[in-house]
Design a protein around this motif. Structure first.
Motif, PDB file in Angstrom:
ATOM      1  N   SER A 141      67.090 -48.008 -25.335  1.00 30.71           N
ATOM      2  CA  SER A 141      65.705 -47.679 -24.507  1.00 30.71           C
ATOM      3  C   SER A 141      64.849 -47.528 -25.381  1.00 30.71           C
ATOM      4  N   ARG A 142      64.756 -47.591 -26.567  1.00 33.76           N
ATOM      5  CA  ARG A 142      63.766 -47.640 -27.475  1.00 33.76           C
ATOM      6  C   ARG A 142      63.191 -49.073 -27.990  1.00 33.76           C
ATOM      7  N   ALA A 143      61.795 -48.714 -28.740  1.00 30.02           N
ATOM      8  CA  ALA A 143      61.658 -50.070 -29.274  1.00 30.02           C
ATOM      9  C   ALA A 143      62.370 -50.681 -30.173  1.00 30.02           C
ATOM     10  N   VAL A 144      62.305 -52.141 -30.192  1.00 30.96           N
ATOM     11  CA  VAL A 144      63.049 -53.099 -31.136  1.00 30.96           C
ATOM     12  C   VAL A 144      63.134 -52.569 -32.498  1.00 30.96           C
ATOM     13  N   ASN A 145      64.180 -51.918 -33.124  1.00 34.32           N
ATOM     14  CA  ASN A 145      64.474 -51.450 -34.446  1.00 34.32           C
ATOM     15  C   ASN A 145      63.487 -50.413 -35.043  1.00 34.32           C
ATOM     16  N   GLU A 146      62.432 -49.947 -34.058  1.00 32.36           N
ATOM     17  CA  GLU A 146      61.688 -48.937 -34.355  1.00 32.36           C
ATOM     18  C   GLU A 146      62.451 -47.713 -34.722  1.00 32.36           C
ATOM     19  N   GLY A 147      62.277 -47.129 -35.881  1.00 27.88           N
ATOM     20  CA  GLY A 147      62.756 -45.945 -36.459  1.00 27.88           C
ATOM     21  C   GLY A 147      64.245 -46.086 -36.593  1.00 27.88           C
ATOM     22  N   PHE A 148      65.006 -47.151 -36.488  1.00 22.93           N
ATOM     23  CA  PHE A 148      66.293 -47.386 -36.701  1.00 22.93           C
ATOM     24  C   PHE A 148      66.489 -47.149 -38.112  1.00 22.93           C
ATOM     25  N   SER A 149      67.828 -46.446 -38.586  1.00 20.86           N
ATOM     26  CA  SER A 149      68.345 -46.442 -39.950  1.00 20.86           C
ATOM     27  C   SER A 149      68.646 -48.072 -40.338  1.00 20.86           C
ATOM     28  N   GLY A 150      68.819 -48.541 -41.472  1.00 25.53           N
ATOM     29  CA  GLY A 150      69.246 -49.692 -41.898  1.00 25.53           C
ATOM     30  C   GLY A 150      70.785 -50.108 -41.163  1.00 25.53           C
ATOM     31  N   GLY A 151      71.672 -49.243 -41.024  1.00 23.64           N
ATOM     32  CA  GLY A 151      73.095 -49.649 -40.417  1.00 23.64           C
ATOM     33  C   GLY A 151      72.694 -49.764 -38.979  1.00 23.64           C
ATOM     34  N   GLU A 152      71.635 -48.974 -38.552  1.00 27.56           N
ATOM     35  CA  GLU A 152      71.553 -49.028 -37.004  1.00 27.56           C
ATOM     36  C   GLU A 152      70.712 -50.599 -36.648  1.00 27.56           C
ATOM     37  N   LYS A 153      70.024 -51.024 -37.419  1.00 23.98           N
ATOM     38  CA  LYS A 153      69.223 -52.148 -37.441  1.00 23.98           C
ATOM     39  C   LYS A 153      70.272 -53.444 -37.563  1.00 23.98           C
ATOM     40  N   LYS A 154      71.360 -53.378 -38.300  1.00 25.28           N
ATOM     41  CA  LYS A 154      72.277 -54.340 -38.707  1.00 25.28           C
ATOM     42  C   LYS A 154      73.165 -54.339 -37.345  1.00 25.28           C
ATOM     43  N   ARG A 155      73.505 -53.150 -36.875  1.00 22.79           N
ATOM     44  CA  ARG A 155      74.371 -53.119 -35.505  1.00 22.79           C
ATOM     45  C   ARG A 155      73.589 -53.636 -34.558  1.00 22.79           C
ATOM     46  N   SER A 156      72.171 -53.479 -34.653  1.00 22.76           N
ATOM     47  CA  SER A 156      71.292 -53.996 -33.411  1.00 22.76           C
ATOM     48  C   SER A 156      71.389 -55.500 -33.520  1.00 22.76           C
ATOM     49  N   GLU A 157      71.222 -55.872 -34.545  1.00 25.11           N
ATOM     50  CA  GLU A 157      71.136 -57.491 -34.905  1.00 25.11           C
ATOM     51  C   GLU A 157      72.511 -58.155 -34.293  1.00 25.11           C
ATOM     52  N   ILE A 158      73.478 -57.641 -34.404  1.00 31.74           N
ATOM     53  CA  ILE A 158      74.965 -58.096 -33.883  1.00 31.74           C
ATOM     54  C   ILE A 158      75.214 -57.812 -32.660  1.00 31.74           C
ATOM     55  N   PHE A 159      74.527 -56.747 -31.930  1.00 33.21           N
ATOM     56  CA  PHE A 159      74.596 -56.474 -30.451  1.00 33.21           C
ATOM     57  C   PHE A 159      73.701 -57.665 -29.901  1.00 33.21           C
ATOM     58  N   GLN A 160      72.662 -58.126 -30.510  1.00 31.59           N
ATOM     59  CA  GLN A 160      71.804 -58.979 -29.862  1.00 31.59           C
ATOM     60  C   GLN A 160      72.460 -60.356 -29.889  1.00 31.59           C
ATOM     61  N   LEU A 161      73.338 -60.538 -30.909  1.00 34.22           N
ATOM     62  CA  LEU A 161      74.003 -61.851 -31.048  1.00 34.22           C
ATOM     63  C   LEU A 161      74.881 -61.871 -29.831  1.00 34.22           C
ATOM     64  N   ALA A 162      75.650 -60.677 -29.804  1.00 33.65           N
ATOM     65  CA  ALA A 162      76.683 -60.848 -28.687  1.00 33.65           C
ATOM     66  C   ALA A 162      75.872 -60.837 -27.322  1.00 33.65           C
ATOM     67  N   MET A 163      74.900 -60.562 -27.009  1.00 30.97           N
ATOM     68  CA  MET A 163      74.127 -60.590 -25.851  1.00 30.97           C
ATOM     69  C   MET A 163      73.664 -62.208 -25.454  1.00 30.97           C
ATOM     70  N   LEU A 164      73.258 -62.730 -26.791  1.00 36.53           N
ATOM     71  CA  LEU A 164      72.782 -64.229 -26.478  1.00 36.53           C
ATOM     72  C   LEU A 164      73.823 -65.390 -26.384  1.00 36.53           C
ATOM     73  N   GLU A 165      75.021 -64.933 -27.042  1.00 33.11           N
ATOM     74  CA  GLU A 165      76.129 -65.856 -27.157  1.00 33.11           C
ATOM     75  C   GLU A 165      75.755 -67.202 -27.671  1.00 33.11           C
ATOM     76  N   PRO A 166      75.113 -67.085 -28.924  1.00 32.29           N
ATOM     77  CA  PRO A 166      74.895 -68.318 -29.347  1.00 32.29           C
ATOM     78  C   PRO A 166      75.904 -69.434 -30.053  1.00 32.29           C
ATOM     79  N   LYS A 167      75.518 -70.657 -30.008  1.00 38.19           N
ATOM     80  CA  LYS A 167      76.556 -71.449 -30.538  1.00 38.19           C
ATOM     81  C   LYS A 167      76.844 -71.415 -32.148  1.00 38.19           C
ATOM     82  N   LEU A 168      75.792 -71.004 -32.913  1.00 42.50           N
ATOM     83  CA  LEU A 168      75.656 -71.104 -34.153  1.00 42.50           C
ATOM     84  C   LEU A 168      74.920 -69.780 -34.679  1.00 42.50           C
ATOM     85  N   ALA A 169      75.517 -69.093 -35.356  1.00 40.07           N
ATOM     86  CA  ALA A 169      74.878 -67.454 -35.860  1.00 40.07           C
ATOM     87  C   ALA A 169      74.733 -67.793 -37.496  1.00 40.07           C
TER      88      ALA A 169
END
Length: 253
Positions: A141-169
């Motif tokens: 519910s927060r702005a994208v990556n704003e105020g996230f720790s380094g670990g939270e940003k990386k988890r957020s990236e993989i979360f986005q990957l899971a949501m978008l279901e790309p063919k190549l990551a």
């Protein structure tokens, strides 16, 4: 899925060539790790695949599922199924994570000829995918990556990957700055997303990431060229001996 042929590239307005003839083939469902010392061109390759500005392709080609990737704008590459997880994820102040992802997911679905997700189905999907990386529910519910720790940003990236279901990551040093617990969680998320239809290019300095994400192939990039390829044993040898022996072999060759 991905075929890179004799790719040469430099930074715009600079004479120095960074990539000096990259050749790489990635099949569907494969995981390729690209390792190499600082300055070898790893992040440049990731940026060019994603279509980031500031680079000039001087020679070579990149085909993605048979289409010319270099002719596509970055947003078209994303809709076609290419995803880049940044080494340093950027903050998007004022852009709500849920709103951002709903637009992105529905844009991809529209491109694939699928119906948009309803609000209820979208929230259900977010809850499911956030569980892959133990993402704190408040972050959605927060702005994208704003105020996230380094670990939270990386988890957020993989979360986005899971949501978008790309063919190549393409994961550009996703392990950078992660402690061992965060590394395990992020890697577990990636492993759960592996499938016969989805490929990964994992860019890393260190073998430790490959303890958790087992690659099918390991490639060593030195001075803008892939100078050696092999299996996971090659990564273990690099961990033990460093990159000097590879550099020496590359000079001899």
């Amino acid at each position: 899925m991905l075929e890179i042929t004799n790719l040469h590239a430099s930074i715009e307005d600079e004479e120095k060539e960074i990539l000096k003839g990259i050749n790489l083939r990635v099949g569907a469902g494969e995981v390729h790790a690209i390792m190499g010392p600082n300055g070898s061109g790893k992040s440049t390759l990731a940026s060019i695949l994603a279509g980031r500005d500031g680079y000039e392709i001087t020679q070579g080609s990149i085909n993605f599922e048979g289409d010319d990737l270099l002719e596509m704008d970055p947003d078209e590459r994303a809709r076609e199924g290419l995803f880049l997880a940044f080494q340093y994820p950027v903050e998007l102040p004022g852009v709500n994570m849920s709103t951002f992802l709903r637009h992105a997911v529905n844009s991809v679905r529209e491109h694939r000829g699928q119906d948009e997700l309803s609000a209820v189905d979208f929230l259900k999907l977010m809850k499911e995918k956030a569980g892959l990386v133990h993402l704190d529910p408040s972050l959605k519910s927060r702005a994208v990556n704003e105020g996230f720790s380094g670990g939270e940003k990386k988890r957020s990236e993989i979360f986005q990957l899971a949501m978008l279901e790309p063919k190549l990551a393409v994961l550009d040093e996703t392990d950078s700055g992660l402690d061992i617990d965060a590394l395990r969680i992020v890697s577990d998320g990636v492993n759960q997303l592996r499938s016969p239809e989805r490929s990964f290019v994992v860019i890393t300095h260190y073998q430790r990431l490959l303890d958790y994400i087992t690659p099918d192939f390991v490639h060593v990039l030195v001075d803008g060229r892939i100078v050696k390829s092999g299996g996971k044993d090659l990564a273990l040898k690099l961990e033990e001996l460093g990159y000097d022996w590879i550099k020496e072999d590359a000079v001899v060759a």
